[in-house]
Write a protein that holds these residues in place. Sequence first.
Motif, PDB file in Angstrom:
ATOM      1  N   ASN A   1     -10.853  -0.632   5.481  1.00  0.00           N
ATOM      2  CA  ASN A   1      -9.850   0.363   5.866  1.00  0.00           C
ATOM      3  C   ASN A   1      -8.789   0.490   4.774  1.00  0.00           C
ATOM      4  O   ASN A   1      -8.234  -0.523   4.339  1.00  0.00           O
ATOM      5  CB  ASN A   1      -9.178  -0.031   7.179  1.00  0.00           C
ATOM      6  CG  ASN A   1     -10.173  -0.193   8.304  1.00  0.00           C
ATOM      7  OD1 ASN A   1     -10.946   0.717   8.593  1.00  0.00           O
ATOM      8  ND2 ASN A   1     -10.172  -1.363   8.942  1.00  0.00           N
TER       9      ASN A   1
ATOM     10  N   VAL B   1      -5.315   3.006   3.823  1.00  0.00           N
ATOM     11  CA  VAL B   1      -4.412   4.107   4.184  1.00  0.00           C
ATOM     12  C   VAL B   1      -3.305   4.199   3.139  1.00  0.00           C
ATOM     13  O   VAL B   1      -3.061   3.258   2.389  1.00  0.00           O
ATOM     14  CB  VAL B   1      -3.778   3.903   5.580  1.00  0.00           C
ATOM     15  CG1 VAL B   1      -4.844   3.821   6.659  1.00  0.00           C
ATOM     16  CG2 VAL B   1      -2.884   2.660   5.603  1.00  0.00           C
TER      17      VAL B   1
ATOM     18  N   GLU C   1       3.602  19.268   1.949  1.00  0.00           N
ATOM     19  CA  GLU C   1       2.609  18.508   2.708  1.00  0.00           C
ATOM     20  C   GLU C   1       1.231  18.552   2.051  1.00  0.00           C
ATOM     21  O   GLU C   1       0.481  17.576   2.075  1.00  0.00           O
ATOM     22  CB  GLU C   1       2.522  19.044   4.144  1.00  0.00           C
ATOM     23  CG  GLU C   1       3.726  18.695   5.011  1.00  0.00           C
ATOM     24  CD  GLU C   1       3.924  17.189   5.145  1.00  0.00           C
ATOM     25  OE1 GLU C   1       2.918  16.439   5.144  1.00  0.00           O
ATOM     26  OE2 GLU C   1       5.076  16.755   5.242  1.00  0.00           O
TER      27      GLU C   1
ATOM     28  N   ALA D   1      -0.608  15.144   0.669  1.00  0.00           N
ATOM     29  CA  ALA D   1      -1.910  14.722   1.184  1.00  0.00           C
ATOM     30  C   ALA D   1      -2.910  14.524   0.044  1.00  0.00           C
ATOM     31  O   ALA D   1      -3.699  13.566   0.051  1.00  0.00           O
ATOM     32  CB  ALA D   1      -2.432  15.755   2.182  1.00  0.00           C
TER      33      ALA D   1
ATOM     34  N   THR E   1       8.764   4.539   7.646  1.00  0.00           N
ATOM     35  CA  THR E   1       7.527   4.361   8.421  1.00  0.00           C
ATOM     36  C   THR E   1       7.695   3.413   9.598  1.00  0.00           C
ATOM     37  O   THR E   1       6.868   3.412  10.529  1.00  0.00           O
ATOM     38  CB  THR E   1       6.392   3.809   7.536  1.00  0.00           C
ATOM     39  OG1 THR E   1       6.775   2.512   7.032  1.00  0.00           O
ATOM     40  CG2 THR E   1       6.088   4.751   6.380  1.00  0.00           C
TER      41      THR E   1
ATOM     42  N   GLY F   1      -4.588   3.788  11.732  1.00  0.00           N
ATOM     43  CA  GLY F   1      -5.302   4.613  10.769  1.00  0.00           C
ATOM     44  C   GLY F   1      -4.368   5.600  10.102  1.00  0.00           C
ATOM     45  O   GLY F   1      -3.169   5.673  10.426  1.00  0.00           O
ATOM     46  N   GLN F   2      -4.921   6.421   9.194  1.00  0.00           N
ATOM     47  CA  GLN F   2      -4.086   7.382   8.469  1.00  0.00           C
ATOM     48  C   GLN F   2      -3.394   8.358   9.418  1.00  0.00           C
ATOM     49  O   GLN F   2      -2.240   8.738   9.197  1.00  0.00           O
ATOM     50  CB  GLN F   2      -4.944   8.155   7.462  1.00  0.00           C
ATOM     51  CG  GLN F   2      -4.142   8.991   6.478  1.00  0.00           C
ATOM     52  CD  GLN F   2      -3.243   8.142   5.578  1.00  0.00           C
ATOM     53  OE1 GLN F   2      -3.725   7.305   4.850  1.00  0.00           O
ATOM     54  NE2 GLN F   2      -1.941   8.359   5.649  1.00  0.00           N
ATOM     55  N   GLN F   3      -4.083   8.729  10.485  1.00  0.00           N
ATOM     56  CA  GLN F   3      -3.513   9.695  11.431  1.00  0.00           C
ATOM     57  C   GLN F   3      -2.312   9.122  12.182  1.00  0.00           C
ATOM     58  O   GLN F   3      -1.532   9.886  12.783  1.00  0.00           O
ATOM     59  CB  GLN F   3      -4.583  10.155  12.438  1.00  0.00           C
ATOM     60  CG  GLN F   3      -5.007   9.104  13.453  1.00  0.00           C
ATOM     61  CD  GLN F   3      -6.013   8.100  12.899  1.00  0.00           C
ATOM     62  OE1 GLN F   3      -6.393   8.163  11.730  1.00  0.00           O
ATOM     63  NE2 GLN F   3      -6.456   7.165  13.743  1.00  0.00           N
ATOM     64  N   ASP F   4      -2.141   7.810  12.152  1.00  0.00           N
ATOM     65  CA  ASP F   4      -1.028   7.182  12.876  1.00  0.00           C
ATOM     66  C   ASP F   4       0.239   7.052  12.029  1.00  0.00           C
ATOM     67  O   ASP F   4       1.299   6.691  12.552  1.00  0.00           O
ATOM     68  CB  ASP F   4      -1.438   5.788  13.350  1.00  0.00           C
ATOM     69  CG  ASP F   4      -2.645   5.824  14.266  1.00  0.00           C
ATOM     70  OD1 ASP F   4      -2.640   6.646  15.203  1.00  0.00           O
ATOM     71  OD2 ASP F   4      -3.591   5.045  14.048  1.00  0.00           O
TER      72      ASP F   4
ATOM     73  N   ARG G   1       3.481   8.094  10.285  1.00  0.00           N
ATOM     74  CA  ARG G   1       4.489   9.139  10.420  1.00  0.00           C
ATOM     75  C   ARG G   1       5.665   8.817   9.510  1.00  0.00           C
ATOM     76  O   ARG G   1       6.156   7.684   9.499  1.00  0.00           O
ATOM     77  CB  ARG G   1       4.984   9.230  11.864  1.00  0.00           C
ATOM     78  CG  ARG G   1       3.912   9.652  12.861  1.00  0.00           C
ATOM     79  CD  ARG G   1       3.596  11.151  12.739  1.00  0.00           C
ATOM     80  NE  ARG G   1       2.647  11.563  13.759  1.00  0.00           N
ATOM     81  CZ  ARG G   1       1.323  11.535  13.613  1.00  0.00           C
ATOM     82  NH1 ARG G   1       0.797  11.082  12.465  1.00  0.00           N
ATOM     83  NH2 ARG G   1       0.528  11.938  14.588  1.00  0.00           N
TER      84      ARG G   1
END
Length: 672
Positions: free
Chosen positions: A220, A222, A249, A253, A306, A326-329, A331
């Motif tokens: 994993n 991130v 953004e 990314a 973060t 994960g990356q989606q978590d 913020r």
Amino acid sequence: MFSTVLVANRGEIAVRVIRTLRQLGIRSVAVFSDADADARHVREADTAVRIGPAAAAESYLSVERLLDAARRTGAEAVHPGYGFLAENAGFARACADAGLAFIGPPASAISLMGDKIRAKETVKAAGVPVVPGSSGSGLTDAELVSAAEEIGMPVLLKPSAGGGGKGMRLVRDAAVLAEEIAAARREAKSSFGDDTLLVERWVDRPRHIEIQVLADAHGNVVHLGERECSLQRRHQKVIEEAPSVLLDEEVRAAMGAAAVEAARSCGYVGAGTVEFIVPGGDPSSYYFMEMNTRLQVEHPVTELITGLDLVEQQLRVAAGAPLGFGQQDVRLTGHAVEARVCAEDPARGFLPSGGTVLALSEPQGGAVRTDSGLTAGVDTGSTYDPMLSKVIAYGPDRASALRSLRAALADTVILGVQTNTGFLRRLLAHPDVVSGDLDTGLVERDLQALLPEGVPAEVYAAAALLAADRPARTRGWADPFDAADGWRLGGTPAWTVHHVRLPGRDPVEVRTRPSGSGTELLLAPDGDGASVSATGRIVARTGDLVTVELDGVTHRFSHAASPEGTWLGRDGDAWHVQRHDPVAALLGGAGRTGADTLAAPMPGTVTVVKVAVGDKVAAGQSLLVVEAMKMEHVISAPHAGTVTELDVTPGTTVAMDQVLAVVTPDEEEGDR
């Protein structure tokens, strides 16, 4: 999770790691050299082990002594912090061979990414864009010159090993390439034990943006967003922030994905940073520079936006746990800015300073966090890196974070050691910094505007007032209610207001009250009668020496310099300074020993001596090199002449302003 961790570092990073270990209930082991026997990280750890004399090579850089300390204390893991052995593949392997978990990436990743030449080739193969430059390892001086000529000036010389800007040289003139290569090799050898260099194209007005990555041993990886690190001086970061105002953004990314690929390309595990150079006019055209295989100095700004403790994440990954998100978590919330407080004197070209911390006040809590290795009474010395602490501010937006950081730096007092806090406050108020229009050359371009202009009148007033404050000693009991010193029963002493007039100026308001062994002064800038919320500072007096700190600048005065011994006189209800310049030695005063005499501009060690007594030298010729806190300073001939005195050899330790050599000018033809 581990039960005992040895912290193989010192200063503020050791204190910071120990803080997380304590929060997790893990026993901490500090190590220290003779220079750090009474240091803060030693006091705060659960146990501490002496590992040798002050010289880093015999203590903090000694793998054998560090491993012995781990064995003696039952440590199961080693956290290397940053600097010293943090990016040393041999140390990581030695830890593994000794059965210790190295809280960092695998030795193979350190070795690969620690070699900037191999690192560029590896990430390029993974599809990550890189800066154009030389190829191949172990280039000779002639090959570096040839590569630079092929790339075209200006170019950047960089050590293949290490980081932090050490040994980097921007060269715009091909005529000085050979001299700059030699200097870069010396500094790289001193800092990293490896003088291998590479050369890259210099991108004018670049932005320095880095991406924080986290990877576990289960595949994993991130990224945690970016940090803007464009505010630099001599390739050393001074202010860092997260996120960057430059990126949208889409670019964020894309750069994050490139950083993740760079980490995957070397089998990375743990916390690391992928650094990019970004043209300010086209942020979508970014180039990989290097990967730092360790925790970065500026990691707190990422933690604040973060909500993650990166040291805790390092520990969990090193213990074998997978990332819990994960990356989606991920913020990014709000904005954070960090300033590096260093023992250096901006008025003397940012040369390293040193001294004993007479009084200390560091902001903490609310929107402000200070990571520091300081305590009152500690001698900062000149043996190690000049960074003393980091002040970090968080806010819902960039403007509020900048305001909070400027206010926090105003509340930072490190009395007795010259620091750069005043410079940092002025830099944070620079219009281009406020607007976010940054690049890595901003500080050098506007340096003069960021430096203090002489000694403020308020400082003279405060010093004179303190020097004249010789309280009468009485025998027997004295009624405290008869004293005009602000004393009050059961509470904080009240301020006593004084008005001090300097020649040609209106009275300056100075408020005083007792504070421990010294006196706290409140200065009202420009005599405007500012309230008690104005800049408060602590001053100290030792014998005939008075020390005043204002806006991050320390001023030292000698009362003995006044023949009359009187600095203040009464004029109605106000004091007035009878001797406007009661200064024997103000920090920043150079050349006190004559135009022919070369003195040490900073405390340090002589590393190179290029001349001998009797040698003829030209004006500006390099004669010696003094090194302090990993910084080289070249001592040059002030004029043409003959070396008539040489008081040092390579390895000589020198104090600030100590005489090094004397160059006697040649007689003019008409005088012979």
